[in-house]
Design a protein around this motif. Structure first.
Motif, PDB file in Angstrom:
ATOM      1  N   TYR A 114     -19.445  34.534 -14.579  1.00 57.70           N
ATOM      2  CA  TYR A 114     -20.060  35.178 -16.523  1.00 57.70           C
ATOM      3  C   TYR A 114     -20.153  36.686 -16.225  1.00 57.70           C
ATOM      4  CZ  TYR A 114     -23.056  34.089 -20.110  1.00 57.70           C
ATOM      5  OH  TYR A 114     -23.572  33.966 -20.782  1.00 57.70           O
ATOM      6  N   GLY A 121     -25.397  43.841 -17.631  1.00 59.25           N
ATOM      7  CA  GLY A 121     -25.906  44.984 -17.258  1.00 59.25           C
ATOM      8  C   GLY A 121     -26.800  45.634 -17.490  1.00 59.25           C
TER       9      GLY A 121
ATOM     10  N   ASN B  47     -28.712  26.864 -15.720  1.00 55.80           N
ATOM     11  CA  ASN B  47     -29.039  28.337 -15.864  1.00 55.80           C
ATOM     12  C   ASN B  47     -30.622  28.411 -15.664  1.00 55.80           C
ATOM     13  OD1 ASN B  47     -31.502  28.982 -18.365  1.00 55.80           O
ATOM     14  ND2 ASN B  47     -29.997  30.022 -18.665  1.00 55.80           N
ATOM     15  N   LEU B  48     -31.787  28.482 -15.372  1.00 52.24           N
ATOM     16  CA  LEU B  48     -32.651  28.319 -14.736  1.00 52.24           C
ATOM     17  C   LEU B  48     -32.682  28.470 -13.192  1.00 52.24           C
ATOM     18  CD1 LEU B  48     -35.452  26.525 -16.332  1.00 52.24           C
ATOM     19  CD2 LEU B  48     -35.317  28.470 -16.523  1.00 52.24           C
ATOM     20  N   VAL B  51     -30.393  32.247 -13.523  1.00 49.71           N
ATOM     21  CA  VAL B  51     -31.173  33.656 -13.788  1.00 49.71           C
ATOM     22  C   VAL B  51     -32.509  33.959 -13.183  1.00 49.71           C
ATOM     23  CG1 VAL B  51     -32.373  34.202 -16.129  1.00 49.71           C
ATOM     24  CG2 VAL B  51     -30.929  32.923 -16.344  1.00 49.71           C
ATOM     25  N   ARG B 301     -41.194  26.505 -13.881  1.00 50.48           N
ATOM     26  CA  ARG B 301     -40.525  25.872 -15.081  1.00 50.48           C
ATOM     27  C   ARG B 301     -40.051  24.162 -15.144  1.00 50.48           C
ATOM     28  NH1 ARG B 301     -40.110  30.994 -17.032  1.00 50.48           N
ATOM     29  NH2 ARG B 301     -38.778  32.245 -16.192  1.00 50.48           N
ATOM     30  N   THR B 304     -44.323  23.323 -16.234  1.00 47.49           N
ATOM     31  CA  THR B 304     -44.193  23.340 -17.783  1.00 47.49           C
ATOM     32  C   THR B 304     -43.532  22.722 -19.032  1.00 47.49           C
ATOM     33  OG1 THR B 304     -43.508  26.490 -17.367  1.00 47.49           O
ATOM     34  CG2 THR B 304     -43.596  25.115 -19.813  1.00 47.49           C
TER      35      THR B 304
ATOM     36  N   GLU C  52     -43.408  33.637 -21.677  1.00 42.79           N
ATOM     37  CA  GLU C  52     -41.973  33.182 -20.716  1.00 42.79           C
ATOM     38  C   GLU C  52     -42.638  31.893 -20.027  1.00 42.79           C
ATOM     39  OE1 GLU C  52     -42.186  37.086 -18.552  1.00 42.79           O
ATOM     40  OE2 GLU C  52     -41.294  38.182 -20.439  1.00 42.79           O
ATOM     41  N   LEU C  54     -41.092  29.488 -20.254  1.00 40.14           N
ATOM     42  CA  LEU C  54     -39.298  28.816 -20.170  1.00 40.14           C
ATOM     43  C   LEU C  54     -38.725  30.353 -19.957  1.00 40.14           C
ATOM     44  CD1 LEU C  54     -39.028  25.820 -19.334  1.00 40.14           C
ATOM     45  CD2 LEU C  54     -38.205  26.010 -21.783  1.00 40.14           C
ATOM     46  N   VAL C  55     -38.360  31.275 -21.321  1.00 40.20           N
ATOM     47  CA  VAL C  55     -37.730  32.215 -20.848  1.00 40.20           C
ATOM     48  C   VAL C  55     -37.876  33.531 -21.086  1.00 40.20           C
ATOM     49  CG1 VAL C  55     -37.715  31.856 -23.260  1.00 40.20           C
ATOM     50  CG2 VAL C  55     -35.518  32.727 -21.724  1.00 40.20           C
ATOM     51  N   ARG C  56     -37.450  34.627 -20.207  1.00 36.52           N
ATOM     52  CA  ARG C  56     -37.927  36.112 -20.570  1.00 36.52           C
ATOM     53  C   ARG C  56     -37.569  36.800 -21.398  1.00 36.52           C
ATOM     54  NH1 ARG C  56     -39.567  36.196 -13.812  1.00 36.52           N
ATOM     55  NH2 ARG C  56     -37.774  34.932 -13.630  1.00 36.52           N
ATOM     56  N   GLU C  59     -33.661  37.485 -21.221  1.00 39.38           N
ATOM     57  CA  GLU C  59     -32.498  36.163 -21.080  1.00 39.38           C
ATOM     58  C   GLU C  59     -31.930  35.221 -21.900  1.00 39.38           C
ATOM     59  OE1 GLU C  59     -34.594  35.847 -17.581  1.00 39.38           O
ATOM     60  OE2 GLU C  59     -34.370  37.848 -16.586  1.00 39.38           O
ATOM     61  N   LEU C  61     -30.227  34.812 -23.727  1.00 36.45           N
ATOM     62  CA  LEU C  61     -28.911  34.308 -24.409  1.00 36.45           C
ATOM     63  C   LEU C  61     -28.155  32.894 -23.609  1.00 36.45           C
ATOM     64  CD1 LEU C  61     -26.222  34.643 -25.881  1.00 36.45           C
ATOM     65  CD2 LEU C  61     -25.235  36.336 -24.982  1.00 36.45           C
ATOM     66  N   GLU C  62     -28.956  33.355 -22.787  1.00 36.01           N
ATOM     67  CA  GLU C  62     -28.193  32.482 -21.076  1.00 36.01           C
ATOM     68  C   GLU C  62     -28.852  31.460 -21.889  1.00 36.01           C
ATOM     69  OE1 GLU C  62     -27.746  36.019 -20.154  1.00 36.01           O
ATOM     70  OE2 GLU C  62     -26.181  34.956 -20.382  1.00 36.01           O
ATOM     71  N   ALA C  63     -30.305  31.313 -22.295  1.00 37.27           N
ATOM     72  CA  ALA C  63     -30.775  30.045 -22.297  1.00 37.27           C
ATOM     73  C   ALA C  63     -30.805  29.327 -23.655  1.00 37.27           C
ATOM     74  CB  ALA C  63     -32.696  30.687 -22.600  1.00 37.27           C
ATOM     75  N   ASP C  80     -30.988  44.044 -23.904  1.00 36.49           N
ATOM     76  CA  ASP C  80     -29.475  43.817 -23.447  1.00 36.49           C
ATOM     77  C   ASP C  80     -28.182  44.250 -24.452  1.00 36.49           C
ATOM     78  OD1 ASP C  80     -27.357  42.728 -22.220  1.00 36.49           O
ATOM     79  OD2 ASP C  80     -27.618  40.140 -22.899  1.00 36.49           O
TER      80      ASP C  80
END
Ligand code: NA
Ligand code: NA
Lengths: 166, 437, 353
Positions: A114, A121, B47-48, B51, B301, B304, C52, C54-56, C59, C61-63, C80
């Motif tokens: 992906y 990047g 996803n988590l 990432v 997570r 949360t 943050e 749940l999401v930083r 990031e 987009l992916e979430a 990004d």
């Protein structure tokens, strides 16, 4: 067999060690140039964060895992007198752990694909730095840990869990 | 799925895998993934996992973990600690009870150049335990002192736990570092008191053991001077560099490792083996700590998504009128968490839930973070996960279960009296940071 | 599932990096969510995950794609830049600007439906290609230079500054000013300024309280308009289109209205009040604020040249990577001027040939 394992661990340690040395040198050099020469090394911050740290942390993941340094609670399993029962519990735990990281590895593999597809990047000073190489190293590190977990499983079943590498 | 059912399932998975002997980091990753799956499905899990593994490690601030560990390795492997230790023992000859106190204070000083409790405990285990034994201390008692003294590395700045706490709560790291100085000294005093108390109790029980003073190994004066000078120089360079603004506390990791390496080079200690084993140990410890942090991130997570924090706040809500009770409950929760978890992991997991409560009863993030850190220091020597105790057990080959019998007592003593003093007199925390502004 | 189940409550998981008490969350994001909940008569409910949890930042987009969150409040496409190269546009320095100018110019830029040479509109190119629907905004005052040293009296002193830069556009700008850019984690900047590790930083005044800068800065140059931090409310096209059409409209209208200073005077007022309070605290600590146009001419000229050069560098970097950056820059320039801002001559002369 053991030779191949040692060799792979060695390569992973060298990779991680280079990243660790890189962290030390780049950060120290950055302090020097800023304090003495009044300039900061361009892109050093991003390189530390996106390349050196993840590689230092993950490259030798399998080796670290297998060295037995990861803490765990063994106060309860150690009390079990029945050797067979203990083996079953140990084996079951290792298999669950293996499946967990197999899942993680598979999706880290998907993620590195992906990452290539999406051009993930960071861009600084007009240069695009791709992240897929690091994402791919992450996948390989977790995969290698899976292999070593499987090996540990076989050893546990054979009752040879004591002699771990150092 | 109803999050309370998910919570029960996750608790079962967590307990079974934890007590079944799975690695702590794997326990956290597994139960976090199961929980997220039960609440919101498989895609967020994927996803988590994708990432969070990368992003938790891809952090400039957390470079302090590998770099302070690397510095500790360089310090220990260049024998600086060994010579310093022998020097202190020789100059304080005669009073054995004082030697335990010395070990604790030495742990505090070593803590000022290192953030790694496991590295410091292992070092003290190697050098202090044989010396303490020679001076009439029981083997296990000596080991417990080394473990506790080494654990001070997390409370005496620089401290990884405080850096992590500062980063997630947006609290100034310099205020935290300055604010913890007095509580750190209080902790050292408390630990010294309990060590002296146990020493006299044991010597009554077993009077012969304590009178057999053996000979301390003497090294050349040159060794003492050089190692003492190097140790002081390194400490001054790092603290001075941070304080005068030459580098940030984060950069101090890199610079500290670098100048310690130079010092070791000058002392003629550096060879292939020195480099290889320092790096190898550092990589192992770093990977271990970071995997626990990743596990904690993923597990957090789930916490949360389960809205457990909100529910906890609602449950404790009726108690808001009695701030002290709330704080005692919160600190008790931390004590239990630190028993089972690596410090940074417990902080990452619990602080976002508990800090709002502590703030609502009038404690600032600075005060809360520091009181919690005192409890966190105790957690390094409590079973079942007491990294400092394990480290000493590893180098001395003394059963960790035996050492825990002592260290558990220290931990409870420090936690109760340390947090009581700080809860009653929070000025002990805020006075220094405020007066330096 | 459109009009049929309109009685059912739609719960949207909203993720943000912003801490609970941050003014942007309190004054912009939460009012946006409240407006949607109100306008939909409670058919839409938001579950907010802040800090943050749940999401930083960066990031989102992916979430969004994985459904970890349904709506990003906000999304920081500017973190990004590899995938959102045009997200940096509002960070380009100007010669005249204000929160209102940025706020308006962003709306103009994104509502511009005229396609680029390759046939895509701006918003399709930036968000559509990533499968997103987004409402970009930037209502913050410009980044300006705050220092912990003495007032600047010469170009030499100005160029001796070591400046913390929050983005690569600022890094280019600092280099073009002849000063030294430095990167330092935001959590450490207070200490870095406090101890003099760095002597200056690009920050918007309204951000100071979040990091305690009003306590450390001693001298601030007003009138260096080094861009405004952009972000956007974002959802995946898929999620957005799965909502009933009237709800889509409610969300879209709420985002357009609440996040623009022109249509949300309360937010504008709050912004001004916040800045006033912060500056008062700054003055009380003995801080000095000086206008750029009161500084020596050589400094003003250097800033003016650096502003233009930064645009040209940005364009060149992206053009060489194959993006129609000249076209995009021209659109932003025109939007800024239409909104009442200004740019140097060299930027006004830009054209697509
Ligand atoms: Na320390
Ligand atoms: Na513990």
């Amino acid at each position: 067999m053991n030779k191949i394992i040692d060799r792979i661990n060695q390569v992973s340690l060298i990779l991680s060690g280079i990243a660790l040395a890189g962290l030390m040198i780049l950060i120290s050099a950055g302090v020097f140039t800023r304090y003495v020469l009044s300039f900061s090394i361009p892109t050093a911050y991003e390189i530390v964060e996106n390349y050196l740290m993840p590689i230092a942390v993950f490259a030798a993941l399998g080796y670290s895992y297998y060295s037995g340094i990861f803490p765990r609670v063994d106060a309860f399993t150690e009390k079990i007198q029945n050797v067979k029962l203990k083996k079953v519990i140990d084996g079951a735990i290792i298999i669950v752990e293996f499946l967990t990281f197999l899942f993680v590895s598979y999706y880290l593999f998907q993620f590195s694909l992906y990452s290539i597809d999406n051009g993930m990047g960071f861009k600084t000073n007009g240069i695009n730095f791709p992240l897929y190489p690091v994402h791919f190293i992450l996948f390989l590190a977790f995969l290698w840990m899976c292999v070593l977990i499987l090996l540990k499983f076989i050893r546990t079943i054979k009752g040879k869990d004591q002699d771990q590498i150092n | 799925m109803e999050s309370s059912i998910a919570l029960i399932i996750v608790l079962v998975v967590f307990a079974l895998s934890l007590f079944g002997g799975m690695n702590i980091s794997s326990v956290l990753i597994l139960s976090g993934m199961v929980g997220i799956y039960l609440i919101v499905g498989i895609d967020p899990v994927i996803n988590l996992v994708q990432v969070d593994t990368f992003s938790t490690a891809a952090s400039y601030t957390l470079t302090t973990i590998p770099l302070f560990v690397l510095m500790s390795q360089f310090i220990v492997k260049s024998d600086i600690v060994k010579y310093l230790y022998s020097l202190i023992f020789i100059t304080s000859r005669g009073k054995s009870a004082i030697l335990g106190v010395f070990t604790v204070i030495l742990g505090g000083f070593l803590g000022a150049v290192s953030g790694s409790a496991s590295a410091m405990s292992a070092a003290l285990g190697q050098f202090a335990v044989p010396e303490l034994k020679k001076h009439g201390y029981g083997e296990t008692f000596a080991a417990s002192i080394a473990a506790a003294a080494g654990s001070l590395a997390t409370i005496i700045p620089p401290s990884i736990g405080l850096i992590v706490y500062g980063a997630i709560t947006q609290t100034s790291i310099s205020s935290l570092f300055i604010g913890i100085i007095i509580p750190g000294i209080i902790t050292i005093v408390l630990l010294s008191l309990i060590v002296v108390f146990i020493y006299y109790k044991e010597s009554k029980k077993n009077p012969t053991q304590n009178t057999e003073h053996g000979e301390t190994k003497r090294y050349s004066t040159r060794n003492y001077v050089i190692s003492a000078a190097t140790g002081i120089l390194i400490m001054v360079a790092i603290l001075g560099g941070i304080y005068s603004g030459i580098f940030t506390p984060t950069e101090a990791g890199g610079v500290g490792a670098f100048i310690t390496l130079i010092a070791a080079l000058i002392l003629g200690k550096v060879n292939k083996e020195f480099i290889a084993s320092s790096f190898k140990e550092t990589i192992k410890i770093t990977t271990m700590v970071m995997m626990i942090m990743i596990g904690a991130t993923i597990f957090t997570r789930f916490v949360t998504l389960s809205r457990l924090p909100q529910k906890l706040i609602e449950t404790l809500g009726p108690l808001l009128d009695s701030p002290m009770l709330i704080m005692i409950i919160l600190l008790a929760i931390f004590f239990v968490a630190f028993m089972f978890l690596e410090g940074a992991a417990a902080i990452v997991m619990l602080v976002p839930i508990t800090l709002p409560l502590a703030e609502s009863v009038g404690y600032s993030p600075l005060e809360f973070g520091i009181i919690m850190s005192v409890i966190g220091t105790a957690g390094l020597i409590t079973p079942p996960v007491g990294i400092s105790t394990y480290a000493v057990s590893g180098v001395t080959r003394i059963s960790s279960n035996k050492i825990f019998r002592y260290t558990m007592v220290y931990a409870i003593f420090i936690s109760i009296f340390g947090s009581a003093i700080l809860l009653l007199f929070p000025e002990l925390i805020t006075w220094l940071p405020n007066s330096m502004k | 599932n459109s009009e049929g189940d309109s009685e059912e409550t739609i719960v949207l998981k909203a993720g943000t990096n912003l801490p609970t008490k941050h003014f942007m969350l309190q004054e912009a994001i939460i009012p946006f969510m409240e407006k949607v909940e109100e306008d939909s008569n409670g058919r839409v409910k938001f579950e907010l995950y802040d800090s943050e949890s749940l999401v930083r930042a960066g990031e989102e987009l992916e979430a969004l794609r994985a459904g970890t969150i349904d709506i990003a409040v906000p999304m920081y496409d500017v973190y990004d830049t590899a995938r959102f190269p045009f997200s940096e546009i509002p960070l380009l320095p100007l010669t005249k600007a204000s929160g209102e100018v940025y706020s308006d110019a962003i709306t103009i830029l994104n509502q511009n439906d005229e396609p680029y040479k390759d046939g895509k509109t701006h918003s399709e190119r930036v968000y559509g290609d990533e499968g997103l629907v987004a409402w970009p905004f930037a209502f913050g005052r410009s980044y300006t230079i705050g220092t912990v040293g003495e007032p600047i009296t010469s170009l030499k002193e100005f160029q001796a500054l070591q400046i913390r830069v929050p983005s690569s556009v600022h890094e280019t700008f600092a280099n073009n000013l002849g000063a030294s850019p430095a990167r330092i984690s935001i959590n450490e900047t207070f200490d870095a300024f406090n101890r003099g590790t760095l002597d200056a930083g690009f920050t918007p005044i309204t951000d100071w309280t979040s990091y305690g800068f009003e306590e450390v800065f001693t001298y601030v140059i007003n009138g260096i308009e080094a861009g405004s931090w952009p972000s956007s409310i974002a959802m995946t096209k898929e999620k957005y289109e799965s909502l009933p059409e009237d709800i889509q409209e409610i969300i879209s209208n709420a985002a357009a209205e609440v996040l623009n200073l022109k249509t949300n005077p309360e937010l504008a007022e709050y912004n001004h009040k916040l800045e006033e309070d912060i500056l008062n605290a700054f003055y009380e600590n003995g801080g000095k604020l000086e206008e750029l146009n009161e500084l020596p001419q050589e400094i003003q000229d250097t800033v003016d040249q650096a502003v233009g050069k930064t645009w040209l560098d940005w364009i060149e970097n992206l053009e060489s990577a194959g993006y129609p950056a000249t076209e995009a820059a021209i659109r932003w320039r025109d939007a800024v001027i239409e909104a009442g801002g200004d740019v140097p001559e060299v930027v006004k002369e830009l054209s697509v040939d």
